[in-house]
Every structure is written in structure tokens, then in C-alpha cells.
Motif scaffolding. Sequence first.
Motif, PDB file in Angstrom:
ATOM      1  N   MET A 174       0.847  -1.182   0.000  1.00 45.36           N
ATOM      2  CA  MET A 174       0.000   0.000   0.000  1.00 45.36           C
ATOM      3  C   MET A 174       0.888   1.238   0.000  1.00 45.36           C
ATOM      4  O   MET A 174       1.942   1.254   0.607  1.00 45.36           O
ATOM      5  N   ILE A 175       0.419   2.264  -0.699  1.00 44.29           N
ATOM      6  CA  ILE A 175       1.117   3.550  -0.714  1.00 44.29           C
ATOM      7  C   ILE A 175       0.217   4.610  -0.085  1.00 44.29           C
ATOM      8  O   ILE A 175      -1.004   4.494  -0.088  1.00 44.29           O
ATOM      9  N   TRP A 219      -3.655   4.094  -1.397  1.00 40.58           N
ATOM     10  CA  TRP A 219      -3.938   3.281  -2.582  1.00 40.58           C
ATOM     11  C   TRP A 219      -3.198   1.963  -2.476  1.00 40.58           C
ATOM     12  O   TRP A 219      -2.112   1.890  -1.882  1.00 40.58           O
ATOM     13  N   GLU A 220      -3.753   0.953  -3.100  1.00 38.73           N
ATOM     14  CA  GLU A 220      -3.125  -0.363  -3.093  1.00 38.73           C
ATOM     15  C   GLU A 220      -1.763  -0.327  -3.772  1.00 38.73           C
ATOM     16  O   GLU A 220      -0.824  -0.983  -3.344  1.00 38.73           O
ATOM     17  N   SER A 221      -1.649   0.479  -4.859  1.00 40.61           N
ATOM     18  CA  SER A 221      -0.386   0.542  -5.598  1.00 40.61           C
ATOM     19  C   SER A 221      -0.333   1.826  -6.421  1.00 40.61           C
ATOM     20  O   SER A 221      -1.347   2.516  -6.583  1.00 40.61           O
ATOM     21  N   VAL A 222       0.836   2.105  -6.969  1.00 42.72           N
ATOM     22  CA  VAL A 222       0.997   3.256  -7.858  1.00 42.72           C
ATOM     23  C   VAL A 222       0.131   3.056  -9.103  1.00 42.72           C
ATOM     24  O   VAL A 222      -0.447   4.020  -9.614  1.00 42.72           O
ATOM     25  N   GLN A 229       5.849   5.423   1.401  1.00 42.11           N
ATOM     26  CA  GLN A 229       5.689   4.023   1.790  1.00 42.11           C
ATOM     27  C   GLN A 229       5.953   3.866   3.275  1.00 42.11           C
ATOM     28  O   GLN A 229       6.697   4.661   3.869  1.00 42.11           O
ATOM     29  N   GLY A 262      -8.853  -0.429  -5.340  1.00 45.99           N
ATOM     30  CA  GLY A 262      -7.530  -0.066  -4.847  1.00 45.99           C
ATOM     31  C   GLY A 262      -7.484   1.179  -3.988  1.00 45.99           C
ATOM     32  O   GLY A 262      -6.430   1.527  -3.471  1.00 45.99           O
ATOM     33  N   HIS A 278      -2.787   1.684  -9.258  1.00 49.58           N
ATOM     34  CA  HIS A 278      -4.156   2.084  -8.903  1.00 49.58           C
ATOM     35  C   HIS A 278      -4.278   3.607  -8.866  1.00 49.58           C
ATOM     36  O   HIS A 278      -5.286   4.163  -9.312  1.00 49.58           O
TER      37      HIS A 278
END
Length: 105
Positions: free
Chosen positions: A1-2, A66-69, A101, A36, A71
Motif C-alpha cells: 500500500m502507498i 492506494w493499493e499501488s501506484v 511508503q 484499490g 491504482h
Amino acid sequence: MITVIAEIRTHTGAEHRQQVLASFEQILPQVLAEVGCYQYQPLIDAPAEASFQRVDYDSIMMFEQWESVAHLQAHLQTAHMLAHQERVKDHVASVDIRILQDTTA
């Protein structure tokens, strides 16, 4: 996650900040429903009157998770975000985005 911290600097004047906040309020349910997205929250300075606080009435801080970059990038291309950007373009002076992070994970 970010975690994303975005500072949106509006042009000087309460009307500019209010227009941007109103647009965020309009898209908030759609953003929170995106795959996300865990958190999406506009924040402004609290009237805490603490001696150590820096207050900036022309700044909105977005706190997002967010779940990832990937997303986050998909979010920025959604129809509701593109419409939001069009609605606020005359009110926003600049945007500074930090992608963070967790160091304990």
C-alpha cells in the motif's frame, strides 16, 4: 500500500479554496468506490491557534491511500477525475504530490 500526500495550492481567496473543496465533495463517493482506494480525504488547516502551527488558507492537503501506484495512476485517468480537474483548473495554482511508503512493513 502507498500513501499519497498531495498539497493543492489554490489562488488567493476563500472562493478558490471553496470551489476546489466543493468539487472534491462531489467526486468523493466515486473515488472511494474505485478499486484499490482505501482512503481519500481533503484536509484544511484547523483553527487550533497553536503557536507551533503553520496555517495556510490557500492550501488543501489530500490524504490518500492506494493499493499501488498503478491504482493511483488509473484513478487519475477516470472520467470523474478528469472532470474534476477541468472544474478546478481556474482555481488551482499548483499541486505537489508525495508518494510515501511505510518503513515498518
